[in-house]
Design a protein around this motif. Structure first.
Motif, PDB file in Angstrom:
ATOM      1  N   ALA A  47      19.697   3.137 -52.291  1.00  0.00           N
ATOM      2  CA  ALA A  47      19.326   1.644 -52.261  1.00  0.00           C
ATOM      3  C   ALA A  47      18.455   0.976 -52.795  1.00  0.00           C
ATOM      4  O   ALA A  47      18.291   0.219 -53.574  1.00  0.00           O
ATOM      5  N   LEU A  48      17.254   1.617 -52.591  1.00  0.00           N
ATOM      6  CA  LEU A  48      15.758   1.075 -53.212  1.00  0.00           C
ATOM      7  C   LEU A  48      15.880   1.364 -54.792  1.00  0.00           C
ATOM      8  O   LEU A  48      15.379   0.483 -55.417  1.00  0.00           O
ATOM      9  N   ALA A  49      16.460   2.560 -54.993  1.00  0.00           N
ATOM     10  CA  ALA A  49      16.257   2.778 -56.607  1.00  0.00           C
ATOM     11  C   ALA A  49      17.235   1.848 -57.223  1.00  0.00           C
ATOM     12  O   ALA A  49      16.980   1.398 -58.151  1.00  0.00           O
ATOM     13  N   ALA A  50      18.489   1.778 -56.672  1.00  0.00           N
ATOM     14  CA  ALA A  50      19.359   0.644 -57.210  1.00  0.00           C
ATOM     15  C   ALA A  50      18.937  -0.768 -57.301  1.00  0.00           C
ATOM     16  O   ALA A  50      18.966  -1.245 -58.307  1.00  0.00           O
ATOM     17  N   PHE A  51      18.362  -1.314 -56.340  1.00  0.00           N
ATOM     18  CA  PHE A  51      17.846  -2.549 -56.195  1.00  0.00           C
ATOM     19  C   PHE A  51      16.801  -2.875 -57.090  1.00  0.00           C
ATOM     20  O   PHE A  51      16.666  -3.751 -57.688  1.00  0.00           O
ATOM     21  N   THR A  52      15.961  -1.877 -57.390  1.00  0.00           N
ATOM     22  CA  THR A  52      14.637  -1.742 -58.186  1.00  0.00           C
ATOM     23  C   THR A  52      15.018  -1.924 -59.608  1.00  0.00           C
ATOM     24  O   THR A  52      14.634  -2.707 -60.328  1.00  0.00           O
ATOM     25  N   ALA A  53      16.080  -1.189 -59.858  1.00  0.00           N
ATOM     26  CA  ALA A  53      16.693  -1.094 -61.481  1.00  0.00           C
ATOM     27  C   ALA A  53      17.462  -2.461 -61.346  1.00  0.00           C
ATOM     28  O   ALA A  53      17.528  -3.131 -62.915  1.00  0.00           O
TER      29      ALA A  53
END
Length: 369
Positions: A47-53
């Motif tokens: 989730a964090l990786a996707a939201f950061t991207a």
């Protein structure tokens, strides 16, 4: 409402695996949807990786920043979580969910003034269904601030003890000594030594009830700070040592595993490592035939009555001790670290305990009689 382990860049890339190239080819809206799905499925790292991207292409989307903040919070990354939550509120000041989590983060960090300011601002813009929650928390925090603002302090290497007046000064020094001893004992057991100082607040019994709102059977609490009622503590040093060690283990668990750790594992480990905790738990189980399922003990024990709480603590302790007997304390620590990385509990459990969670649950219920 959901209420530091920081991952190395290489670990993030390993967790992301081949999806890194896929994320780079996706549009920001799709990435945000992926982040929301991962958050709902408790895949917090993803989730964090996707939201950061997604945030790179949607820099003014408050919901994307909120999603990243919630994921970072669940990954026990309070600094990152606070950065994202503040960003979300700068983009949309009325985003109450961001304010609630941010205020809790600030309170857990001992920053009462910041937490109160965050909730004060949120209350002015919050929808009606959230105002009661905010008002209740604000009232409790203001009472806590008014009380501890006059407290004195005793400083150790790893602990700061706040106490009310000169009559508790000797006790505060003794508590620092107890905790420094627990720091070494628990550290040797778990190979974990928190680097940030931990604050301990000493109360009268009434102050403790007013501030923490814990059930009557509770002997102390941890919410980022250790809260201890100390009436008669000098006459019951063994009990004080148990309570302090127990609450310190909660601080270690929070440091390693973050907020995703099931309550039975948190409380069971704390009781197993406190002096006399294992023996006391065995005595409770010997007198009671009922055995709950561990899945029933994932959430807070605060709604239990005294008898139910005694059973929950004793059974949780037995379960944690069985893990340690089977695979060693390193298995527990490894499981906690995986939870902090966002690994699903059942997956992490199977990896470190080397059996399915359901099989372990059945074994513990059978063997604990």
């Amino acid at each position: 409402m959901m209420l530091r382990g920081v991952l190395a860049v290489s670990l993030v890339l390993v967790c992301a695996g081949s999806s890194t190239a896929q994320r780079a080819s996706k549009d920001p809206e799709t990435l945000a949807k992926d982040g929301a799905a991962a958050l709902n499925e408790r895949r917090f790292d993803d989730a964090l990786a996707a939201f950061t991207a997604a945030a790179a292409g949607l820099p003014n989307d408050a919901n994307v920043a909120l999603g990243a903040g919630l994921a970072a919070y669940m990954l026990a990354r309070p600094g990152d979580a606070e950065t994202w939550l503040i960003r979300a509120l700068m983009l949309r000041t009325s985003l109450t969910q961001a304010s609630i989590v941010l205020g809790e983060l600030q309170h857990r960090g001992g920053r009462l003034e910041d937490a109160i300011a965050t909730y004060d601002a949120a209350l002015k813009l919050a929808p009606k269904e959230n105002t009661r929650e905010l008002e209740d928390r604000l009232a409790a925090w203001r009472k806590e601030q008014q009380l501890v603002s006059r407290f004195s302090r005793s400083q150790g290497t790893h602990f700061t003890v706040l106490f009310d007046g000169p009559t508790d000064e000797f006790l505060a020094r003794r508590i620092v000594d107890h905790l420094e001893s627990a720091y070494l004992h628990v550290g040797e057991s778990l190979s974990a030594y928190p680097t940030q100082p931990i604050t301990v607040v000493l109360y009268t019994t009434q102050q403790f009830q007013d501030i923490t709102r814990m059930p009557a059977w509770s002997g102390a609490s941890y919410d980022g700070r250790i809260h201890v009622p100390v009436r008669g503590a000098l006459q019951a040093t063994e009990q004080l040592d148990r309570v302090l060690t127990h609450e310190y283990v909660h601080a270690v668990v929070a440091n390693i595993g973050g907020p995703a750790v099931p309550v039975w594992m948190n409380e069971g480990l704390a009781t197993a490592l406190e002096p006399g905790g294992a023996e006391q738990s065995d005595a409770v189980l010997a007198a009671i035939d009922v055995r709950p399922r561990l899945q029933q003990l994932h959430g807070s024990f605060s709604g239990l009555n005294g008898a139910q709480a005694h059973l929950a603590y004793a059974y949780s302790t037995y379960a944690v001790r069985r893990i340690i007997q089977l695979r060693g304390a390193n298995a527990v620590v490894g499981l906690l670290r995986d939870l902090a990385r966002g690994v699903d509990f059942n997956t992490a459990f199977g990896k470190h305990v080397e059996m399915r969670y359901e099989e372990f649950d059945a074994m513990v219920r059978r063997d604990s009689h």
